[in-house]
Design an enzyme around this catalytic site. Structure first.
Site, PDB file in Angstrom:
ATOM      1  N   MET A 236     -30.300  22.179 111.600  1.00  0.00           N
ATOM      2  CA  MET A 236     -30.241  23.134 110.492  1.00  0.00           C
ATOM      3  C   MET A 236     -29.127  24.137 110.729  1.00  0.00           C
ATOM      4  O   MET A 236     -28.978  24.663 111.834  1.00  0.00           O
ATOM      5  CB  MET A 236     -31.572  23.874 110.365  1.00  0.00           C
ATOM      6  CG  MET A 236     -32.770  22.977 110.121  1.00  0.00           C
ATOM      7  SD  MET A 236     -34.326  23.905 110.172  1.00  0.00           S
ATOM      8  CE  MET A 236     -34.097  25.008 108.792  1.00  0.00           C
ATOM      9  N   SER A 237     -28.343  24.419 109.679  1.00  0.00           N
ATOM     10  CA  SER A 237     -27.280  25.418 109.741  1.00  0.00           C
ATOM     11  C   SER A 237     -26.277  25.038 110.845  1.00  0.00           C
ATOM     12  O   SER A 237     -25.757  23.923 110.844  1.00  0.00           O
ATOM     13  CB  SER A 237     -27.883  26.814 109.953  1.00  0.00           C
ATOM     14  OG  SER A 237     -26.928  27.816 109.768  1.00  0.00           O
ATOM     15  N   MET A 238     -26.002  25.922 111.789  1.00  0.00           N
ATOM     16  CA  MET A 238     -25.134  25.554 112.909  1.00  0.00           C
ATOM     17  C   MET A 238     -25.665  24.319 113.632  1.00  0.00           C
ATOM     18  O   MET A 238     -24.911  23.569 114.251  1.00  0.00           O
ATOM     19  CB  MET A 238     -25.023  26.722 113.876  1.00  0.00           C
ATOM     20  CG  MET A 238     -24.133  26.469 115.082  1.00  0.00           C
ATOM     21  SD  MET A 238     -24.243  27.867 116.231  1.00  0.00           S
ATOM     22  CE  MET A 238     -23.151  27.317 117.545  1.00  0.00           C
ATOM     23  N   ASN A 259     -28.594  19.470 107.932  1.00  0.00           N
ATOM     24  CA  ASN A 259     -28.806  20.412 106.841  1.00  0.00           C
ATOM     25  C   ASN A 259     -28.143  21.760 107.191  1.00  0.00           C
ATOM     26  O   ASN A 259     -28.765  22.625 107.761  1.00  0.00           O
ATOM     27  CB  ASN A 259     -30.308  20.625 106.626  1.00  0.00           C
ATOM     28  CG  ASN A 259     -30.597  21.700 105.593  1.00  0.00           C
ATOM     29  OD1 ASN A 259     -29.841  21.865 104.650  1.00  0.00           O
ATOM     30  ND2 ASN A 259     -31.689  22.435 105.775  1.00  0.00           N
TER      31      ASN A 259
END
Length: 406
Positions: A236-238, A259
């Protein structure tokens, strides 16, 4: 159709995004939409002290309500109130980044967020176990969650890897419920630079994330409830970079979910003047770059938070040193080594990493799927914050087809 990033706080995209992030957990009982709107209505744009005060008051109120419900035997009401408290304490603490290691308020709020998550978890219809994952000469803290009705056979397991400011509790809240309902196990963990691994052990981020994920998979495959042929890595994210980086070297997963997809994480810090920033840093104009960043930080909440958080999670003392660190976080030269099937998610209005999912997808040589969620769905912001129900649906559709119908 305008982007939601300017909706709640028209002059402060950072406040808007973090509020929508908090609202998103309403899908899992950890927020009430009208309550969040009410909280935001009392916070002046850019007022970080007001932000902390209002979110903390809401969290404290949720704890009182949880305890009242628990005393009356209303366990489901108590569970959701504890989860709201966890979410709101995390949100209250978000901008405390001047010196988190020595900030008693930051520590207290982080500890309360974690404690309230576990108070709520005790009332969930799942089996939850705190685990310690062997890592180098220490361990990484994790949470292993499985359906309460123990299966007669090992189950598919999703390893959830957070990002630049995630905690294991938050990433578990964001996706575990929908996956557990489908019979998956879920392992959430704090790696270096994240959550308790950072706060308690002072482990900072490292770009070679395979050195983190491989020990996590080594641990997971020893668990008797885990089907070794159906392990999923979810970033997720980074974490979209971290998991992709690990997958270039670690090939035991059956599927990868990003994601969102990230090819070059450092691009988030070079968006406004990428050529100039690279040039100044390359030729040692550190003082000039730091002064420029300090000026931007005075007027831009998001930039201030990103720089201060980066100094903390990377273990560096200046903004320019942080930017140098992020330049290491690229898949250049190794993306071709990813062999595992990948789902790349994209948010067209991502204000951190716009364009990165397409860049990664274009360069992948493995089996790959690209899904862009939309403004019409309210899902176009970074990591689709505020639209977690739709996000979970897309991810679980992919995993059910990939793992059980192929």
């Amino acid at each position: 159709m305008p982007s939601l990033i300017n909706y709640l706080f028209p002059r402060n995209p950072s406040f808007t995004f973090e509020a929508l992030r908090a609202i998103g957990y309403a899908s899992f009982g950890a927020a009430d939409v009208a309550e969040v709107l009410s909280i935001c209505s009392r916070i002046p744009s850019g007022d970080e002290s007001g932000w902390l005060q209002e979110w903390r008051k809401a969290a404290d109120r949720a704890v009182t309500n949880a305890q009242n419900s628990l005393a009356k035997g209303n366990t489901s009401g108590a569970r959701d109130a504890f989860l709201r408290a966890s979410n709101y304490y995390r949100t209250a603490e978000f901008y405390r980044r001047e010196n988190p290691f020595d900030d008693d308020v930051s520590k207290e709020l982080a500890e309360l967020s974690s404690a309230m998550f576990f108070a709520g978890a005790e009332l969930m219809p799942w089996t939850l176990e705190k685990v310690n994952i062997p890592y180098q000469t220490t361990t990484l803290p994790g949470i292993f969650i499985r359906p309460k009705a123990k299966s007669s056979r090992p189950a598919a397991t999703v390893i959830v890897n957070g990002g630049y400011d995630s905690t294991k509790e938050e990433v578990g809240l964001s996706c575990a419920a929908s996956m557990l309902e489908l019979g998956f196990n879920v392992l959430c963990f704090d790696g270096p630079g994240q959550g308790d691994a950072l706060r308690q052990q002072k482990l900072v981020f490292r770009y070679d994330w395979e050195k983190v994920v491989t020990p996590v998979i080594d641990y997971v495959i020893t668990h008797p409830d885990v089907d070794q042929s159906k392990i999923v890595l979810y970033g997720m994210s980074m974490g979209g970079y971290l998991v992709a980086r690990a997958a270039a070297f670690e090939h035991r997963a059956a599927a990868i979910v990003l994601n969102d997809g990230v090819y070059d994480f450092g691009s988030a810090f070079r968006r406004e003047s990428p050529a100039l920033a690279k040039l100044l840093i390359r030729y040692g104009w550190d003082t000039t770059v730091n002064r420029f960043l300090e000026l931007k930080m005075r007027w831009n909440t998001g930039i201030k938070w990103a720089v201060l958080n980066g100094k903390w999670v990377f273990g560096v003392s200046s903004g320019v040193d942080m930017m140098r660190k992020t330049d290491e976080y690229t898949l250049e030269g190794i993306v071709e080594n990813i062999k595992t099937p990948v789902l790349v998610l994209d948010a067209p209005d991502d204000h951190f990493l716009a364009g990165q999912p397409e860049e990664l997808y274009k360069r992948l040589k493995c089996e790959k799927t690209f899904v862009q969620l939309t403004r019409e769905e309210g899902a176009s912001l970074h990591c689709h914050c505020g639209s977690f129900a739709r996000l979970s649906q897309v991810i679980c559709d992919y995993l059910m087809e990939r793992l059980f119908q192929s």
